[in-house]
Design an enzyme around this catalytic site. Sequence first.
Site, PDB file in Angstrom:
ATOM      1  N   THR B   1       0.781  -1.276  -0.106  1.00  0.00           N
ATOM      2  CA  THR B   1       0.098   0.040  -0.085  1.00  0.00           C
ATOM      3  C   THR B   1       0.884   1.361  -0.024  1.00  0.00           C
ATOM      4  O   THR B   1       1.840   1.353   0.712  1.00  0.00           O
ATOM      5  CB  THR B   1      -1.038   0.023   1.252  1.00  0.00           C
ATOM      6  OG1 THR B   1      -1.566  -1.115   1.530  1.00  0.00           O
ATOM      7  CG2 THR B   1      -1.911   1.256   1.368  1.00  0.00           C
ATOM      8  N   ARG B  29     -12.661  -9.312   0.945  1.00  0.00           N
ATOM      9  CA  ARG B  29     -12.103  -8.579   1.979  1.00  0.00           C
ATOM     10  C   ARG B  29     -11.639  -7.044   1.578  1.00  0.00           C
ATOM     11  O   ARG B  29     -10.705  -7.157   0.664  1.00  0.00           O
ATOM     12  CB  ARG B  29     -10.787  -9.495   2.693  1.00  0.00           C
ATOM     13  CG  ARG B  29     -10.397  -8.864   3.843  1.00  0.00           C
ATOM     14  CD  ARG B  29      -9.077  -8.139   3.457  1.00  0.00           C
ATOM     15  NE  ARG B  29      -8.254  -7.525   4.343  1.00  0.00           N
ATOM     16  CZ  ARG B  29      -7.186  -6.707   4.467  1.00  0.00           C
ATOM     17  NH1 ARG B  29      -7.087  -6.471   3.292  1.00  0.00           N
ATOM     18  NH2 ARG B  29      -6.658  -6.297   5.595  1.00  0.00           N
ATOM     19  N   THR B  52      -0.591   2.680   7.017  1.00  0.00           N
ATOM     20  CA  THR B  52      -0.466   1.371   6.197  1.00  0.00           C
ATOM     21  C   THR B  52      -0.006   0.255   7.193  1.00  0.00           C
ATOM     22  O   THR B  52       0.280   0.421   8.561  1.00  0.00           O
ATOM     23  CB  THR B  52       1.053   1.532   5.418  1.00  0.00           C
ATOM     24  OG1 THR B  52       1.018   0.431   4.651  1.00  0.00           O
ATOM     25  CG2 THR B  52       2.106   1.631   6.319  1.00  0.00           C
ATOM     26  N   ASP B  54      -1.376  -3.627   8.642  1.00  0.00           N
ATOM     27  CA  ASP B  54      -2.637  -4.806   8.813  1.00  0.00           C
ATOM     28  C   ASP B  54      -4.169  -3.978   8.853  1.00  0.00           C
ATOM     29  O   ASP B  54      -4.487  -3.570   9.791  1.00  0.00           O
ATOM     30  CB  ASP B  54      -2.390  -5.559  10.164  1.00  0.00           C
ATOM     31  CG  ASP B  54      -3.481  -6.706  10.256  1.00  0.00           C
ATOM     32  OD1 ASP B  54      -4.276  -6.666   9.342  1.00  0.00           O
ATOM     33  OD2 ASP B  54      -3.244  -7.604  10.875  1.00  0.00           O
TER      34      ASP B  54
END
Lengths: 182, 139
Positions: B1, B29, B52, B54
């Site tokens: 990301t 998801r 950024t 999890d």
Amino acid sequence: RGILPLVINTWNFSNATLNAWTTLSSGGSAVDAIVSGCSTCEREQCDHTVGWGGSPDENGESTLDAMIMDGPSHKVGAVAGMRRVKDAISVARKVLDNTQHSLLVGDFATEFAVQMGFKEENISSDWSLKTWEDWKANKCQPNYWQNVEPNPRENCGPYKPVKRDAKNENINRNLVNYENHD
Amino acid sequence: TIGMVAIDRNGSLAVGTSTNGLRHKIPGRVGDSPIPGSGAYVDQDVGGAAATGDGDIIMRFLPSYQAVENMRQGMSPKTAANEAIARIVKKYPKAMAAIVAADNAGRYGAACINIEGGFPYSVVNPKLGNVTAERVDCL
């Protein structure tokens, strides 16, 4: 004291920073810079965590999420789980500029993108397909299932729900790492 | 990301994110990146932030919104980022997360948890002159 203008981004994606900065330096707006910078990472597939052909899901498909928020107007344009279109941040800007909504998802985001002139195409890559094949060959490990059967730590799906077992929950969160993140 | 904060020569702010999410995710998801306040957030009167890590965990804390609100309360971007990340540590000490934050004057900072070797980020302003790779040690 601060100094303006400014570009700062997560991770060491320096080409994205540079292109955003170049956009600002040539008179572009902050939103223009965000699109320029994030598009750079989408094209370069930064660490396989941005753009097409990265992070395959359990079906081997890559989907894209992107969001822009504009400070002066406080407007948002975003897409999530967008399929078969490469230009996620540019589509997010279309949501920002051409709708009164904030977030479009899935196939409907794809339909919107196509209506806005973006190309619908296969966005898998050799890397994403190999990653997916390797994952399947490794009994679908790691994965994000819990409280299902067959045991998701040892088997691929499909799965069925079983009684909640708290001790087996959230044990795999360490599979998020430097090369695999949101 | 990638998550980014930009301030143009007129002082206008914007933030953005782009990602393909986690590998081997369950289809459908979505992480924190496209969610305002979670993946990124901006208030023209205060500043902006982008996160950024999890995304399943991050989205439960709205850390980008929290960092901006911390700056509104007078914290520096660095302190604001630290405090936003500390909220995640308290509930999920093993989660990986990081954030960059900048106020509307161009001051900036970053914070992270559970990134080995610290969190690298990339920044440029007229004083730096060139794109500069910086790194912050995690909490």
